[in-house]
Design an enzyme around this catalytic site. Structure first.
Site, PDB file in Angstrom:
ATOM      1  N   GLU A 125     -53.633  55.492  22.835  1.00 49.19           N
ATOM      2  CA  GLU A 125     -53.218  54.104  22.657  1.00 49.19           C
ATOM      3  C   GLU A 125     -53.476  53.363  23.969  1.00 49.19           C
ATOM      4  O   GLU A 125     -53.063  53.820  25.037  1.00 49.19           O
ATOM      5  CB  GLU A 125     -51.737  54.034  22.290  1.00 49.19           C
ATOM      6  CG  GLU A 125     -51.377  54.774  21.012  1.00 49.19           C
ATOM      7  CD  GLU A 125     -51.966  54.122  19.767  1.00 49.19           C
ATOM      8  OE1 GLU A 125     -52.077  52.882  19.743  1.00 49.19           O
ATOM      9  OE2 GLU A 125     -52.317  54.854  18.820  1.00 49.19           O
ATOM     10  N   ASN A 183     -66.810  53.185  43.443  1.00 46.68           N
ATOM     11  CA  ASN A 183     -66.069  52.544  44.538  1.00 46.68           C
ATOM     12  C   ASN A 183     -66.650  52.848  45.912  1.00 46.68           C
ATOM     13  O   ASN A 183     -66.348  52.145  46.890  1.00 46.68           O
ATOM     14  CB  ASN A 183     -64.595  52.971  44.511  1.00 46.68           C
ATOM     15  CG  ASN A 183     -63.816  52.370  43.359  1.00 46.68           C
ATOM     16  OD1 ASN A 183     -62.797  52.916  42.943  1.00 46.68           O
ATOM     17  ND2 ASN A 183     -64.287  51.258  42.809  1.00 46.68           N
ATOM     18  N   ASP A 222     -55.264  49.052  38.657  1.00 47.91           N
ATOM     19  CA  ASP A 222     -56.160  47.952  39.029  1.00 47.91           C
ATOM     20  C   ASP A 222     -55.370  46.755  39.559  1.00 47.91           C
ATOM     21  O   ASP A 222     -54.254  46.500  39.119  1.00 47.91           O
ATOM     22  CB  ASP A 222     -56.979  47.530  37.805  1.00 47.91           C
ATOM     23  CG  ASP A 222     -58.121  46.601  38.163  1.00 47.91           C
ATOM     24  OD1 ASP A 222     -58.619  46.674  39.301  1.00 47.91           O
ATOM     25  OD2 ASP A 222     -58.520  45.799  37.306  1.00 47.91           O
ATOM     26  N   ASN A 254     -54.994  45.979  43.085  1.00 49.11           N
ATOM     27  CA  ASN A 254     -54.482  46.065  44.456  1.00 49.11           C
ATOM     28  C   ASN A 254     -55.135  45.031  45.374  1.00 49.11           C
ATOM     29  O   ASN A 254     -54.460  44.355  46.154  1.00 49.11           O
ATOM     30  CB  ASN A 254     -54.720  47.461  45.036  1.00 49.11           C
ATOM     31  CG  ASN A 254     -53.852  48.523  44.397  1.00 49.11           C
ATOM     32  OD1 ASN A 254     -52.799  48.222  43.843  1.00 49.11           O
ATOM     33  ND2 ASN A 254     -54.287  49.769  44.470  1.00 49.11           N
TER      34      ASN A 254
END
Length: 264
Positions: free
Chosen positions: A232, A91, A43, A45
């Site tokens: 995680e 998108n 994320d 760009n």
């Protein structure tokens, strides 16, 4: 577990110190337990490009170059599986010009993968996961060619989530399971978590140990919903094109300090 890292680009005056710290971290990480599977939400760009008063596709291009670096980092550390979120089903709602530019970039990069020396030297299998039927024909064919050419490799795996949505993946898996039950190929009582895993876009792939999101947002955005139940989670306050090896190593090092409980 959520862990947030604030990252800043160092001044050139501090580069020697950062290089030394990077080498120190690399030694520490290599001495610890290496994760098998890292997933990344790439994320930032567009915001990176906007900050430079450039169009969105400028950021996407440099994001693709950053991904090439990360593949090298994973190879250096022995991380065998890398899954990246390249383009979601949502998108497609972006401007036609941006989507068209992205599709052109995807096609170019898939064709480059076919002949990339590192892909064949390292033995990287490319998997494209998502609703491929939504992609333009030229992109779909380029993606399928990259998959076909690398199908024999199993040293490393690069999973590219394209026209992807976590809910869509689960829905598509359910449809295939129901169809196999109706056709008599699967018994209802045999369905369990491992059976469901076989119907995902990339069957039987180990779950990610780590999920990294760059760009400063703290959400998973419909990414790998079935697979990341015990992953995680790390959120990094840096745009994807600026993501550094030192950031990556710090995340792996923090992961190595954890006691993973898997819900226990």
């Amino acid at each position: 577990m959520i862990y947030r890292i604030i990252s800043h680009i160092p001044s050139i005056f501090f580069k020697p110190a950062y290089d030394l710290y990077e080498r120190y971290l690399l030694e520490k990480v290599k001495a610890g337990v290496i994760p098998k599977h890292v997933a990344i939400i790439m994320d930032g760009n567009r915001r990176w490009a906007r900050k430079r008063e450039k169009p969105p596709w400028y950021g996407h291009f440099f994001g693709s170059k950053k991904l090439e670096e990360i593949v090298e980092w994973c190879h250096e550390l022995g991380i065998r599986i890398l899954t990246v979120y390249a383009f979601s089903t949502e998108n497609f709602k972006r401007s036609k010009e941006e989507v068209d530019r992205l599709m052109k970039l995807f096609e170019e990069k898939f064709r480059e993968l076919v002949t990339d020396r590192r892909v064949h030297e390292y033995g990287i299998r490319v998997n494209v996961m998502g609703r491929k039927e939504l992609l333009p024909k030229n992109v779909r064919e380029a993606a399928e060619e990259a998959e076909r050419v690398t199908r024999k490799y199993n040293n490393y795996f690069l999973n590219i989530a394209l026209a992807y949505g976590g809910r869509s993946e689960i829905v598509d898996a359910i449809k295939d399971i129901v169809n196999d039950v109706l056709e008599g190929r699967l018994k209802l009582e045999d369905i369990n978590e491992e059976i469901v895993r076989k119907y995902l876009y990339v069957p039987n792939m180990p779950d990610p140990d780590i999920v990294i999101r760059t760009g400063g947002e703290v959400r998973i955005s419909n990414f790998l919903l079935y697979q990341i139940a015990y992953s995680e989670l790390f959120f990094v306050d840096v745009y994807f094109p600026e993501f550094r090896k030192i950031d990556f190593l710090r995340i792996i090092r923090e992961f190595q300090k954890r006691e993973r409980r898997f819900g226990r």
